[in-house]
Write an enzyme that holds these catalytic residues in place. Structure first.
Site, PDB file in Angstrom:
ATOM      1  N   GLU A 197       9.027  42.133  46.513  1.00  0.00           N
ATOM      2  CA  GLU A 197      10.046  42.216  45.470  1.00  0.00           C
ATOM      3  C   GLU A 197      11.320  41.521  45.919  1.00  0.00           C
ATOM      4  OE1 GLU A 197      12.162  45.891  44.679  1.00  0.00           O
ATOM      5  OE2 GLU A 197      11.182  46.823  46.408  1.00  0.00           O
ATOM      6  N   HIS A 591      44.037  27.109  69.766  1.00  0.00           N
ATOM      7  CA  HIS A 591      45.069  26.779  68.778  1.00  0.00           C
ATOM      8  C   HIS A 591      44.956  27.673  67.546  1.00  0.00           C
ATOM      9  CE1 HIS A 591      47.827  24.207  66.440  1.00  0.00           C
ATOM     10  NE2 HIS A 591      46.999  24.482  65.428  1.00  0.00           N
TER      11      HIS A 591
END
Length: 646
Positions: A197, A591
């Site tokens: 399913e 950074h």
């Protein structure tokens, strides 16, 4: 005990003994006589005694809830509370999204029909798949009351002619792969909910091929049957919850299309049994019935009481259920979402230590094979065992090294099992958590978050034995269907405590959230709408662990530091400050860390800090609480290094 209480206890016990799958397709509507036979056949068994104890515990819990209810409503003007809840309903209604066409497909009696493909002589005969406990039953067997989750000895009482078949998971996986291959033609990003399913978003396909939803789903079902000789039922609706409910309306081999209209949806949900809602099992059904909620429409009728007992029932989740509002974001399974990997075996009760160790070794070998083939190692091993009394227990041990080999898995399992002996067990399983993904790249750094999503592994590729079939009691719903834990009914995931993965709830003390956000700005669009989060929003919510250990199960997977001493420099753009950088991965990461921390502190410093902690220059990590902001851990700007003049 008074006669009334005794009568209620007997009635509830009979209902409990009937099992979790009493609403499955093919069963008689009136199961009173069948349930009586099940109760009589169970008497005297250890299964009966265990269910009797659970029923007694739940009955006592209901008594406590009714006492709390009486205390909560005493002297309270319920009309005022109803008006307040009505305002909440208006807010929730604004989240409704009818723009997507979601389909839930569900293979009909999948295991049984695959067995028929390999043995056509079974056609028209009552048969079931599974050993000590039934996995699924043919529709002929269901007429007698045989259903999934039922002990086989009770099934034989109901249907003496029942043919018991052993499972053939390799067959189920093969046919499952065929079905999913067909379904991906209509939605390459389908979401598998098991081997049989799942969910499709067919909106783009409809637009491209100029089809109606009904025509498209008819085509899907015809194609599946033509290429596999298996039948599938389907539900068509605006979201996943509704689609799943609809797929059960015309089983087997049928489809149901719910109107895409808010009034039609509320009317549809109004008369729906609360038990039909995915995730609400036998326990929560009884708890809700105790306060008068038998249908989804009853949620509105009793909204004031549910508001006062929000802690016990989860008001917002129930209101969403009443309104028929849920997630419509269909996406495939991602590897980094996996929390655990395990294997288990069920068998007739064993009391011999040697026999139990033989089964444990088989499970360890199976788990080793699964972990190696799928590329996982882990650091916590959990032993699961079910006694012959049907009680389930777990024992776990965390290690200081990674494991995925049979010898180590077996050794840890044996160490955990021995203190429990002597005993008699009917199930043994091993599960590994605190996983590390061996297939994840460790050299891409933070760039991995800006690329395309990792290729998903469909549910059809996972072991069928690890996935409950359609007949198994569906007691879980994707957490993504809810905005927050407040939107989940307490006890909503009605699994045994032994089945709960503790690693899903771990939070490390050294975890940091990189950006602080006003609570009012967290949701800028309805949380259940389809569009995915932007890169900047992903970064806002992403947490980073400072340890060099494995990726945390509750957060995004962060690549471990590369063992390479240097990496080539490339040109990158910082996603925070948009500055162009020529750097390697390490420099880029540093950074971005700096930008995230800097922006967070600037935002915090620009807000009133009355009554809150202030970051001192010597602190490396402090809690910073702001009015209207979440309490988060922040890091101050790194010290500025002055440049020497030459």
């Amino acid at each position: 005990m008074d006669p009334v209480a005794s009568s209620q206890l007997t009635e509830s016990l009979v209902k409990r003994l009937a099992g979790p799958s009493t609403g499955k397709a093919g069963l008689a509507k009136d199961q009173t006589e069948i349930n009586r036979i099940i109760a009589e056949a169970s008497k005297g068994s250890k299964f009966y005694e265990n269910e009797k104890k659970k029923d007694k515990d739940l009955t006592e819990r209901i008594a406590r809830i009714l006492k709390l209810r009486g205390e909560a409503i005493e002297g309270v003007d319920l009309t005022k509370i109803e008006h307040h809840v009505d305002k909440i309903i208006i807010d929730l209604e604004n989240e409704r999204d009818l723009s997507q066409v979601i389909v839930h497909f569900d293979m009909d009696a999948f295991f049984a029909n695959v067995e028929l493909l390999h043995n056509p002589t079974l056609k028209g005969k009552p048969f079931s798949v599974g050993g000590g406990v039934i996995s699924t039953a043919s529709y002929e067997a269901r007429k007698y009351g045989v259903r999934s989750g039922m002990p086989s000895f009770i099934a034989k009482k109901l249907c003496p002619e029942l043919i018991l078949l052993r499972s053939h998971f390799e067959w189920y996986n093969e046919e499952s792969n065929k079905v999913f291959t067909i379904l991906r033609r209509y939605d390459p990003r389908l979401s598998a909910a098991g081997c049989d399913e799942g969910y499709l978003n067919i909106t783009p396909y409809l637009q491209k091929h100029n089809l109606t939803p009904g025509e498209c789903v008819e085509e899907i079902r015809r194609t599946v049957h033509a290429e596999t000789n298996l039948t599938v039922s389907a539900g068509i609706a605006p979201n996943m919850m509704l689609a799943k409910i609809c797929s059960d309306k015309n089983k087997p081999n049928g489809q149901y299309h719910l109107a895409f209209d808010s009034k039609a949806i509320i009317d549809f949900m109004g008369d729906l049994s609360i038990r039909k809602v995915p995730g609400i099992g036998r326990v929560n059904e009884r708890l809700l019935e105790s306060v008068g909620v038998k249908t989804c429409g009853d949620v509105y009728t009793h909204r004031a009481v549910l508001y006062l007992m929000d802690k016990q029932f989860g008001l917002r989740f129930l209101l969403r259920t009443y309104l028929g509002i849920a997630s419509n974001e269909v996406k495939p399974y991602e590897r980094n979402e996996r929390k655990s990997i395990g294997a288990e075996r069920t068998f007739p009760p064993l009391s011999s230590t040697k026999d139990m160790l033989d089964k444990l070794e088989e499970v360890a070998a199976e788990l080793e094979s699964d972990m190696e083939s799928s590329g996982w190692i882990g650091r916590t091993v959990t032993l699961k065992f079910k006694l012959d009394t049907f009680q389930v227990f777990t024992r776990a041990k965390s290690l200081n090294h990674w494991v995925n080999k049979k010898e180590e898995l077996f050794a840890v399992g044996k160490e955990l099992l021995f203190p429990e002996l002597p005993t008699s067990v009917r199930l043994i399983g091993l599960r590994v958590t605190k996983l590390k993904d061996l297939k994840a790249s460790t050299s891409e750094g933070i760039k991995r978050f800006f690329g395309p999503a990792q290729q998903a592994t469909s549910g059809s590729k996972r072991k069928a034995s690890d996935i409950d079939e359609d007949e198994a009691d569906d007691a879980s719903v994707d957490q993504e269907e809810h905005d927050s834990d407040d939107d989940v009914m307490p006890g909503f995931h009605e699994q045994d405590e032994a089945d709960i993965d503790p690693s899903q709830h771990d939070v490390d003390d050294d975890e940091e959230l990189q950006i602080i956000q006003p609570l009012a700005n967290i949701r800028k669009r309805p949380p259940n709408s389809v569009p995915g989060t932007s890169i900047s929003h992903q970064l806002t919510l992403r947490s980073r662990s400072k340890s060099a250990g494995p990726s945390r199960s509750h957060g995004a997977a962060i690549a471990e530091p590369s063992t390479t001493t240097s990496t080539p420099s490339e040109t990158h753009t910082c996603p925070i400050c948009n500055e162009a950088l020529t750097s390697n991965n390490t420099s880029l990461n540093e950074h971005i860390d700096y930008c995230l921390s800097r922006d967070a502190i600037k935002q915090a410093q620009g807000t009133s800090t009355k009554g809150n902690k202030v970051l001192s220059s010597g602190d490396t990590t402090k809690e910073y609480a702001l009015n209207g902001f979440k309490r988060l851990k922040l890091r101050p700007d790194p010290p500025v290094k002055s440049k020497r003049k030459g």
